[in-house]
Motif scaffolding. Structure first.
Motif, PDB file in Angstrom:
ATOM      1  N   GLY A  53       0.793  -1.232   0.000  1.00  0.00           N
ATOM      2  CA  GLY A  53       0.000   0.000   0.000  1.00  0.00           C
ATOM      3  C   GLY A  53       0.818   1.272   0.000  1.00  0.00           C
ATOM      4  N   SER A  54       2.124   1.161  -0.190  1.00  0.00           N
ATOM      5  CA  SER A  54       2.983   2.351  -0.129  1.00  0.00           C
ATOM      6  C   SER A  54       3.045   3.117  -1.445  1.00  0.00           C
ATOM      7  CB  SER A  54       4.399   1.945   0.289  1.00  0.00           C
ATOM      8  OG  SER A  54       4.968   1.081  -0.682  1.00  0.00           O
ATOM      9  N   SER A  55       2.638   2.488  -2.547  1.00  0.00           N
ATOM     10  CA  SER A  55       2.745   3.137  -3.855  1.00  0.00           C
ATOM     11  C   SER A  55       1.676   2.603  -4.802  1.00  0.00           C
ATOM     12  CB  SER A  55       4.134   2.854  -4.437  1.00  0.00           C
ATOM     13  OG  SER A  55       4.214   3.323  -5.768  1.00  0.00           O
TER      14      SER A  55
ATOM     15  N   GLY B 150      -2.745   6.171   4.195  1.00  0.00           N
ATOM     16  CA  GLY B 150      -2.053   5.449   5.256  1.00  0.00           C
ATOM     17  C   GLY B 150      -1.195   4.371   4.615  1.00  0.00           C
ATOM     18  N   SER B 151      -1.429   3.130   4.968  1.00  0.00           N
ATOM     19  CA  SER B 151      -0.690   2.018   4.363  1.00  0.00           C
ATOM     20  C   SER B 151      -1.586   1.192   3.440  1.00  0.00           C
ATOM     21  CB  SER B 151      -0.104   1.126   5.456  1.00  0.00           C
ATOM     22  OG  SER B 151      -1.161   0.539   6.201  1.00  0.00           O
TER      23      SER B 151
ATOM     24  N   PHE C 127      -7.275  -1.859  -0.059  1.00  0.00           N
ATOM     25  CA  PHE C 127      -6.623  -3.040   0.494  1.00  0.00           C
ATOM     26  C   PHE C 127      -5.148  -2.793   0.716  1.00  0.00           C
ATOM     27  CE2 PHE C 127      -4.727  -4.361  -3.375  1.00  0.00           C
ATOM     28  CZ  PHE C 127      -5.623  -4.853  -4.304  1.00  0.00           C
ATOM     29  N   ASP C 128      -4.588  -3.649   1.576  1.00  0.00           N
ATOM     30  CA  ASP C 128      -3.156  -3.602   1.840  1.00  0.00           C
ATOM     31  C   ASP C 128      -2.682  -5.017   2.173  1.00  0.00           C
ATOM     32  OD1 ASP C 128      -4.008  -3.977   4.458  1.00  0.00           O
ATOM     33  OD2 ASP C 128      -3.175  -2.134   5.217  1.00  0.00           O
TER      34      ASP C 128
END
Length: 182
Positions: A52-54, A71-72, A167-168
Protein backbone atom coordinates in the motif's frame (compact mmCIF):
# COMPACT_ATOMS: atom_id res chain seq x y z
CA UNK A 1 31.21 -50.81 35.61
CA UNK A 2 33.85 -52.81 33.79
CA UNK A 3 33.31 -55.85 35.98
CA UNK A 4 29.59 -56.09 35.02
CA UNK A 5 30.18 -56.13 31.22
CA UNK A 6 29.73 -59.46 29.53
CA UNK A 7 30.75 -60.28 25.96
CA UNK A 8 27.93 -60.54 23.43
CA UNK A 9 27.24 -63.56 21.32
CA UNK A 10 28.54 -63.24 17.79
CA UNK A 11 26.18 -61.20 15.50
CA UNK A 12 24.12 -59.53 18.26
CA UNK A 13 23.66 -55.82 18.99
CA UNK A 14 22.68 -54.17 22.28
CA UNK A 15 20.62 -50.97 22.20
CA UNK A 16 21.98 -48.79 25.03
CA UNK A 17 20.35 -45.55 23.83
CA UNK A 18 17.23 -45.20 25.97
CA UNK A 19 16.24 -41.90 24.35
CA UNK A 20 15.64 -43.65 21.01
CA UNK A 21 13.84 -46.69 22.41
CA UNK A 22 10.16 -45.74 22.25
CA UNK A 23 7.92 -48.76 22.77
CA UNK A 24 10.38 -51.05 21.01
CA UNK A 25 10.20 -49.16 17.70
CA UNK A 26 13.46 -49.18 15.75
CA UNK A 27 14.48 -45.58 15.09
CA UNK A 28 17.85 -46.48 13.59
CA UNK A 29 18.44 -44.05 10.69
CA UNK A 30 19.08 -45.43 7.24
CA UNK A 31 22.70 -45.54 6.15
CA UNK A 32 21.80 -43.32 3.17
CA UNK A 33 18.30 -41.83 3.73
CA UNK A 34 16.24 -40.71 0.73
CA UNK A 35 14.51 -37.34 0.50
CA UNK A 36 10.85 -38.08 1.26
CA UNK A 37 9.44 -34.70 0.18
CA UNK A 38 8.30 -31.57 1.97
CA UNK A 39 6.06 -28.52 1.56
CA UNK A 40 7.95 -25.50 0.35
CA UNK A 41 6.93 -21.86 0.33
CA UNK A 42 8.90 -20.72 -2.69
CA UNK A 43 8.83 -17.17 -1.30
CA UNK A 44 8.63 -15.42 -4.68
CA UNK A 45 6.26 -12.48 -4.37
CA UNK A 46 4.17 -11.97 -7.52
CA UNK A 47 2.60 -8.63 -6.44
CA UNK A 48 4.51 -5.36 -6.57
CA UNK A 49 3.65 -2.56 -4.14
CA UNK A 50 1.29 -4.85 -2.23
CA UNK A 51 2.06 -3.04 1.02
CA UNK A 52 0.00 0.00 0.00
CA UNK A 53 2.98 2.35 -0.13
CA UNK A 54 2.74 3.14 -3.85
CA UNK A 55 0.31 3.08 -6.75
CA UNK A 56 3.13 2.78 -9.33
CA UNK A 57 2.40 -0.80 -10.42
CA UNK A 58 -1.39 -0.65 -10.11
CA UNK A 59 -3.82 0.43 -12.83
CA UNK A 60 -7.37 1.72 -12.74
CA UNK A 61 -9.77 -1.00 -13.86
CA UNK A 62 -12.39 1.57 -14.91
CA UNK A 63 -11.98 5.24 -15.90
CA UNK A 64 -14.39 6.15 -13.09
CA UNK A 65 -11.56 5.54 -10.57
CA UNK A 66 -9.04 7.71 -8.78
CA UNK A 67 -6.20 5.58 -7.43
CA UNK A 68 -4.29 6.76 -4.35
CA UNK A 69 -2.68 5.64 -1.11
CA UNK A 70 -4.23 6.28 2.29
CA UNK A 71 -2.05 5.45 5.26
CA UNK A 72 -0.69 2.02 4.36
CA UNK A 73 -3.55 1.10 2.02
CA UNK A 74 -4.21 1.34 -1.70
CA UNK A 75 -7.47 3.18 -2.31
CA UNK A 76 -9.73 3.27 -5.34
CA UNK A 77 -12.28 6.07 -5.14
CA UNK A 78 -15.28 6.40 -7.45
CA UNK A 79 -15.46 9.68 -9.37
CA UNK A 80 -19.23 9.24 -9.70
CA UNK A 81 -21.81 6.49 -10.01
CA UNK A 82 -20.83 3.37 -11.98
CA UNK A 83 -18.13 0.71 -11.97
CA UNK A 84 -14.76 1.56 -10.41
CA UNK A 85 -11.74 -0.29 -9.06
CA UNK A 86 -8.08 -1.12 -9.69
CA UNK A 87 -5.92 -4.10 -10.63
CA UNK A 88 -2.40 -5.34 -11.22
CA UNK A 89 -1.15 -7.72 -13.92
CA UNK A 90 0.54 -10.91 -12.70
CA UNK A 91 2.65 -12.61 -15.39
CA UNK A 92 4.53 -15.89 -15.59
CA UNK A 93 2.14 -17.80 -13.35
CA UNK A 94 2.36 -21.60 -13.46
CA UNK A 95 -1.13 -23.02 -14.05
CA UNK A 96 -0.06 -26.39 -12.65
CA UNK A 97 0.97 -24.85 -9.30
CA UNK A 98 -1.00 -23.47 -6.42
CA UNK A 99 -0.66 -19.93 -5.12
CA UNK A 100 -1.41 -18.50 -1.69
CA UNK A 101 -3.28 -15.18 -2.02
CA UNK A 102 -3.52 -13.02 1.08
CA UNK A 103 -4.84 -9.50 1.60
CA UNK A 104 -6.61 -7.24 4.02
CA UNK A 105 -9.50 -5.47 2.34
CA UNK A 106 -11.78 -2.66 3.43
CA UNK A 107 -15.11 -2.36 1.65
CA UNK A 108 -17.00 -0.54 4.43
CA UNK A 109 -17.28 2.57 2.21
CA UNK A 110 -18.14 0.66 -0.96
CA UNK A 111 -21.63 0.70 -2.39
CA UNK A 112 -23.81 -1.35 0.02
CA UNK A 113 -20.69 -2.13 2.10
CA UNK A 114 -19.52 -4.86 -0.26
CA UNK A 115 -17.13 -5.04 -3.20
CA UNK A 116 -15.34 -7.79 -5.10
CA UNK A 117 -11.70 -8.71 -4.45
CA UNK A 118 -10.99 -10.74 -7.60
CA UNK A 119 -8.55 -12.67 -9.71
CA UNK A 120 -9.41 -12.57 -13.43
CA UNK A 121 -7.93 -12.80 -16.93
CA UNK A 122 -8.54 -9.16 -17.87
CA UNK A 123 -7.61 -5.82 -16.31
CA UNK A 124 -11.15 -4.76 -15.41
CA UNK A 125 -11.59 -8.04 -13.52
CA UNK A 126 -14.64 -9.23 -15.46
CA UNK A 127 -13.44 -12.30 -17.40
CA UNK A 128 -12.82 -15.79 -15.95
CA UNK A 129 -13.41 -14.33 -12.51
CA UNK A 130 -12.56 -15.89 -9.17
CA UNK A 131 -14.02 -13.80 -6.36
CA UNK A 132 -11.67 -14.04 -3.37
CA UNK A 133 -13.72 -11.96 -0.90
CA UNK A 134 -16.58 -9.47 -0.75
CA UNK A 135 -16.34 -8.32 2.88
CA UNK A 136 -13.97 -6.27 5.04
CA UNK A 137 -11.16 -8.16 6.75
CA UNK A 138 -8.18 -10.41 6.15
CA UNK A 139 -8.57 -13.12 3.55
CA UNK A 140 -6.45 -16.10 2.48
CA UNK A 141 -7.10 -18.30 -0.54
CA UNK A 142 -5.07 -21.10 -2.12
CA UNK A 143 -5.79 -21.77 -5.79
CA UNK A 144 -4.33 -22.64 -9.18
CA UNK A 145 -4.55 -19.83 -11.75
CA UNK A 146 -6.49 -20.51 -14.95
CA UNK A 147 -3.90 -18.69 -17.11
CA UNK A 148 -0.25 -17.71 -16.95
CA UNK A 149 -1.25 -14.01 -16.99
CA UNK A 150 -3.90 -12.95 -14.50
CA UNK A 151 -5.04 -9.69 -12.91
CA UNK A 152 -5.72 -9.18 -9.23
CA UNK A 153 -7.66 -6.29 -7.75
CA UNK A 154 -10.89 -4.98 -6.35
CA UNK A 155 -14.00 -3.60 -8.09
CA UNK A 156 -17.37 -2.17 -7.09
CA UNK A 157 -20.34 -0.39 -8.66
CA UNK A 158 -20.62 2.99 -6.99
CA UNK A 159 -23.80 4.77 -6.10
CA UNK A 160 -21.84 8.06 -6.03
CA UNK A 161 -18.47 9.72 -5.57
CA UNK A 162 -18.35 9.00 -1.84
CA UNK A 163 -17.66 5.29 -2.45
CA UNK A 164 -14.17 3.81 -2.16
CA UNK A 165 -12.44 0.46 -1.66
CA UNK A 166 -9.07 -0.27 -0.07
CA UNK A 167 -6.62 -3.04 0.49
CA UNK A 168 -3.16 -3.60 1.84
CA UNK A 169 -0.76 -6.41 2.62
CA UNK A 170 -1.71 -8.10 -0.63
CA UNK A 171 0.51 -11.04 -1.44
CA UNK A 172 0.53 -13.78 -4.08
CA UNK A 173 3.13 -16.51 -3.67
CA UNK A 174 3.54 -19.89 -5.31
CA UNK A 175 3.10 -22.75 -2.86
CA UNK A 176 4.26 -26.16 -3.98
CA UNK A 177 4.98 -29.60 -2.63
CA UNK A 178 8.30 -31.12 -3.49
CA UNK A 179 7.76 -34.65 -4.84
CA UNK A 180 8.21 -37.70 -2.65
CA UNK A 181 11.07 -40.01 -3.53
CA UNK A 182 9.33 -43.34 -3.08
Amino acid sequence: TKSSLEPLASGTVVDVHDTWDLDGVDYMPEASPDDEGYWSDLDVEEVNDGDGSSTATWSVAYSNTTLSTSGSSLRGTANGSGAYGFSQELTGLDTSSQYVIEATINVDNASSGAANFRLATNSNLSSNVVTLSTTTGATTTILSPSASTMYIGIVDTASGSSNYVEFDNISVKEYAIQPLDV
